[in-house]
Design a protein around this motif. Sequence first.
Motif, PDB file in Angstrom:
ATOM      1  N   GLU A 157      74.077 -27.922 -59.177  1.00 34.15           N
ATOM      2  CA  GLU A 157      75.281 -28.241 -58.412  1.00 34.15           C
ATOM      3  C   GLU A 157      74.890 -28.598 -56.987  1.00 34.15           C
ATOM      4  O   GLU A 157      74.439 -27.773 -56.205  1.00 34.15           O
ATOM      5  CB  GLU A 157      76.387 -27.162 -58.374  1.00 34.15           C
TER       6      GLU A 157
ATOM      7  N   LEU B  76      87.536 -25.768 -51.955  1.00 36.08           N
ATOM      8  CA  LEU B  76      86.408 -25.875 -52.885  1.00 36.08           C
ATOM      9  C   LEU B  76      85.866 -27.307 -52.883  1.00 36.08           C
ATOM     10  O   LEU B  76      86.595 -28.253 -52.583  1.00 36.08           O
ATOM     11  CB  LEU B  76      86.832 -25.485 -54.298  1.00 36.08           C
ATOM     12  N   PRO B  77      84.603 -27.449 -53.270  1.00 31.93           N
ATOM     13  CA  PRO B  77      84.012 -28.798 -53.311  1.00 31.93           C
ATOM     14  C   PRO B  77      84.657 -29.697 -54.367  1.00 31.93           C
ATOM     15  O   PRO B  77      85.311 -29.212 -55.286  1.00 31.93           O
ATOM     16  CB  PRO B  77      82.549 -28.524 -53.689  1.00 31.93           C
TER      17      PRO B  77
ATOM     18  N   VAL C  17      82.574 -30.654 -59.109  1.00 34.93           N
ATOM     19  CA  VAL C  17      82.837 -30.524 -60.548  1.00 34.93           C
ATOM     20  C   VAL C  17      83.762 -31.655 -61.009  1.00 34.93           C
ATOM     21  O   VAL C  17      83.522 -32.288 -62.047  1.00 34.93           O
ATOM     22  CB  VAL C  17      83.416 -29.133 -60.886  1.00 34.93           C
TER      23      VAL C  17
ATOM     24  N   CYS D 288      85.528 -24.859 -65.719  1.00 33.97           N
ATOM     25  CA  CYS D 288      84.089 -24.577 -65.584  1.00 33.97           C
ATOM     26  C   CYS D 288      83.794 -23.111 -65.279  1.00 33.97           C
ATOM     27  O   CYS D 288      82.673 -22.667 -65.455  1.00 33.97           O
ATOM     28  CB  CYS D 288      83.496 -25.476 -64.505  1.00 33.97           C
ATOM     29  N   LEU D 289      84.802 -22.374 -64.768  1.00 31.63           N
ATOM     30  CA  LEU D 289      84.640 -20.995 -64.307  1.00 31.63           C
ATOM     31  C   LEU D 289      83.720 -20.951 -63.079  1.00 31.63           C
ATOM     32  O   LEU D 289      82.852 -21.805 -62.982  1.00 31.63           O
ATOM     33  CB  LEU D 289      84.104 -20.065 -65.409  1.00 31.63           C
ATOM     34  N   PRO D 290      83.881 -20.040 -62.153  1.00 27.53           N
ATOM     35  CA  PRO D 290      84.838 -18.937 -62.190  1.00 27.53           C
ATOM     36  C   PRO D 290      86.273 -19.438 -61.951  1.00 27.53           C
ATOM     37  O   PRO D 290      86.477 -20.445 -61.260  1.00 27.53           O
ATOM     38  CB  PRO D 290      84.395 -18.063 -61.009  1.00 27.53           C
TER      39      PRO D 290
ATOM     40  N   HIS E 222      94.687 -23.494 -55.214  1.00 27.73           N
ATOM     41  CA  HIS E 222      93.746 -22.454 -54.756  1.00 27.73           C
ATOM     42  C   HIS E 222      93.897 -22.383 -53.240  1.00 27.73           C
ATOM     43  O   HIS E 222      94.050 -23.421 -52.598  1.00 27.73           O
ATOM     44  CB  HIS E 222      92.320 -22.843 -55.144  1.00 27.73           C
TER      45      HIS E 222
ATOM     46  N   LYS F 167      90.826 -27.809 -62.582  1.00 28.09           N
ATOM     47  CA  LYS F 167      89.871 -27.581 -61.473  1.00 28.09           C
ATOM     48  C   LYS F 167      90.618 -27.715 -60.161  1.00 28.09           C
ATOM     49  O   LYS F 167      91.477 -28.579 -60.019  1.00 28.09           O
ATOM     50  CB  LYS F 167      88.733 -28.622 -61.525  1.00 28.09           C
TER      51      LYS F 167
ATOM     52  N   PHE G 132      75.703 -26.262 -52.418  1.00 31.57           N
ATOM     53  CA  PHE G 132      77.089 -26.759 -52.394  1.00 31.57           C
ATOM     54  C   PHE G 132      77.367 -27.627 -51.159  1.00 31.57           C
ATOM     55  O   PHE G 132      76.670 -27.530 -50.143  1.00 31.57           O
ATOM     56  CB  PHE G 132      78.084 -25.592 -52.312  1.00 31.57           C
TER      57      PHE G 132
ATOM     58  N   HIS H 295      77.900 -31.836 -60.365  1.00 37.91           N
ATOM     59  CA  HIS H 295      77.447 -30.665 -61.135  1.00 37.91           C
ATOM     60  C   HIS H 295      77.138 -31.138 -62.564  1.00 37.91           C
ATOM     61  O   HIS H 295      77.865 -30.856 -63.514  1.00 37.91           O
ATOM     62  CB  HIS H 295      78.549 -29.598 -61.135  1.00 37.91           C
TER      63      HIS H 295
ATOM     64  N   ARG I  55      90.361 -18.219 -60.939  1.00 36.60           N
ATOM     65  CA  ARG I  55      91.254 -17.195 -60.387  1.00 36.60           C
ATOM     66  C   ARG I  55      92.478 -17.103 -61.284  1.00 36.60           C
ATOM     67  O   ARG I  55      93.279 -18.049 -61.318  1.00 36.60           O
ATOM     68  CB  ARG I  55      91.689 -17.594 -58.976  1.00 36.60           C
TER      69      ARG I  55
ATOM     70  N   LYS J  98      91.567 -21.419 -51.210  1.00 36.22           N
ATOM     71  CA  LYS J  98      90.292 -21.711 -50.545  1.00 36.22           C
ATOM     72  C   LYS J  98      89.938 -23.189 -50.698  1.00 36.22           C
ATOM     73  O   LYS J  98      90.354 -23.824 -51.658  1.00 36.22           O
ATOM     74  CB  LYS J  98      89.180 -20.917 -51.243  1.00 36.22           C
TER      75      LYS J  98
HETATM   76  C1  SN0 Z   1      82.440 -23.667 -57.131  1.00 34.00           C
HETATM   77  C2  SN0 Z   1      83.015 -25.071 -57.036  1.00 34.00           C
HETATM   78  O1  SN0 Z   1      82.259 -26.046 -56.917  1.00 34.00           O
HETATM   79  O2  SN0 Z   1      84.230 -25.218 -57.089  1.00 34.00           O
HETATM   80  C3  SN0 Z   1      81.509 -23.531 -58.311  1.00 34.00           C
HETATM   81  C4  SN0 Z   1      82.044 -23.966 -59.626  1.00 34.00           C
HETATM   82  C5  SN0 Z   1      81.027 -23.977 -60.722  1.00 34.00           C
HETATM   83  N1  SN0 Z   1      83.515 -22.710 -57.271  1.00 34.00           N
HETATM   84  C6  SN0 Z   1      83.820 -21.820 -56.335  1.00 34.00           C
HETATM   85  O3  SN0 Z   1      83.200 -21.802 -55.306  1.00 34.00           O
HETATM   86  C7  SN0 Z   1      84.956 -20.849 -56.612  1.00 34.00           C
HETATM   87  C8  SN0 Z   1      85.061 -19.806 -55.535  1.00 34.00           C
HETATM   88  C9  SN0 Z   1      86.357 -19.023 -55.516  1.00 34.00           C
HETATM   89  O4  SN0 Z   1      86.442 -18.239 -54.596  1.00 34.00           O
HETATM   90  O5  SN0 Z   1      87.248 -19.185 -56.352  1.00 34.00           O
END
Ligand code: SN0
Length: 321
Positions: free
Chosen positions: A147, A185-186, A189, A277-279, A181, A241, A117, A152, A281, A183
């Motif tokens: 990824e 995130l990258p 995606v 794409c999951l995960p 969110h 996303k 990542f 990804h 929240r 946090k």
């Molecule tokens: C990663 C992302 O690139 O956003 C992987 C997605 C396939 N997602 C996360 O790191 C989610 C972590 C979180 O704590 O919600």
Amino acid sequence: MNHFISPADVTDLNQLVTSGIVTKRNPFADQELGKNKTIGLLFFNSSLRTRLSTQKAAQNLGMNVIILNVSQDSWGLEMEEGEPGNPIIMNGAKAEHVKEAAAVIGQYCDVIGVRSFAKLQDRDKDYSELVFEQFRKYAGVPIVNLESATRHPLQSLADCITIEEFKVKARPKVVLTWLPHFKALPQAVANSFCEWMGGMDVELVVTHPVGYDLAPEFLGSAEVIYDQEKALEGADFVYGKNWSSYTNYGQVLVNDPAWMMTEEKMDRTDNGKFMHCLPVRRNVKVTDGVLDGPRSLVIEQAANREWAAQAVLKEILLGIQ
Ligand code: SN0
């Protein structure tokens, strides 16, 4: 196909999407293709779908699979190259250089998948994709992107397959919406999704708060509408996303629950389907009502990860027979 790192490695996107759909109907048709071939899957970061679907896809093709959780089980890997007169002196925490590690793994494996990542500290460094450059340079075998810092592609191919399967119009409207969110995130995606949608016959609209513009080279010709409700009007697919800021690199500038996806917002679409794409929240990015309701495609989308991975591995295996 040799490597699978970006869409530039794909000669015919339509053919690859069709291959995924055909594979789904007959998963074991190519069981001889991967016989006595080994794929190594290297994870620098957590994974659920990518790890399981790629392993399953490889097994469907008759391949052997070995998995290394690099960050937990292996030596810390130095990725940086020194320069003449300024060599890398490995007197820190990292015990092994990628130069040896990639070359050694390439001795055991016919194909190597890598997940690494974005670190979200230094934009130029993340966007230079050093880890993938190094594996490509030193492994001597095809590399598959599970990824990377900026992309990804296995996810995006599964998304293309899912849209192809569920579209009810020749040219559907697809809306990529930023979701809140707490946090950082990258952008991988979202970047990849735009990049791959650029090769599909869709109308792509991207909606996000001010300050969340994606890198122009990934956004392509997509339309950006900062008003989420307006963007959603008439959508056939809503792709949710979260990503951190590209311009204020890696920062969380907004965490406003008003951007969460709800059933009321989905009502503005043209009977649109929800994708992620999951995960994910729950009740941070999207409500239970959307996820558990009839408009959600998240499980079908995740199921298609297997067929996307299998279509890609098949192409790679055809190239190394
Ligand atoms: C990663 C992302 O690139 O956003 C992987 C997605 C396939 N997602 C996360 O790191 C989610 C972590 C979180 O704590 O919600």
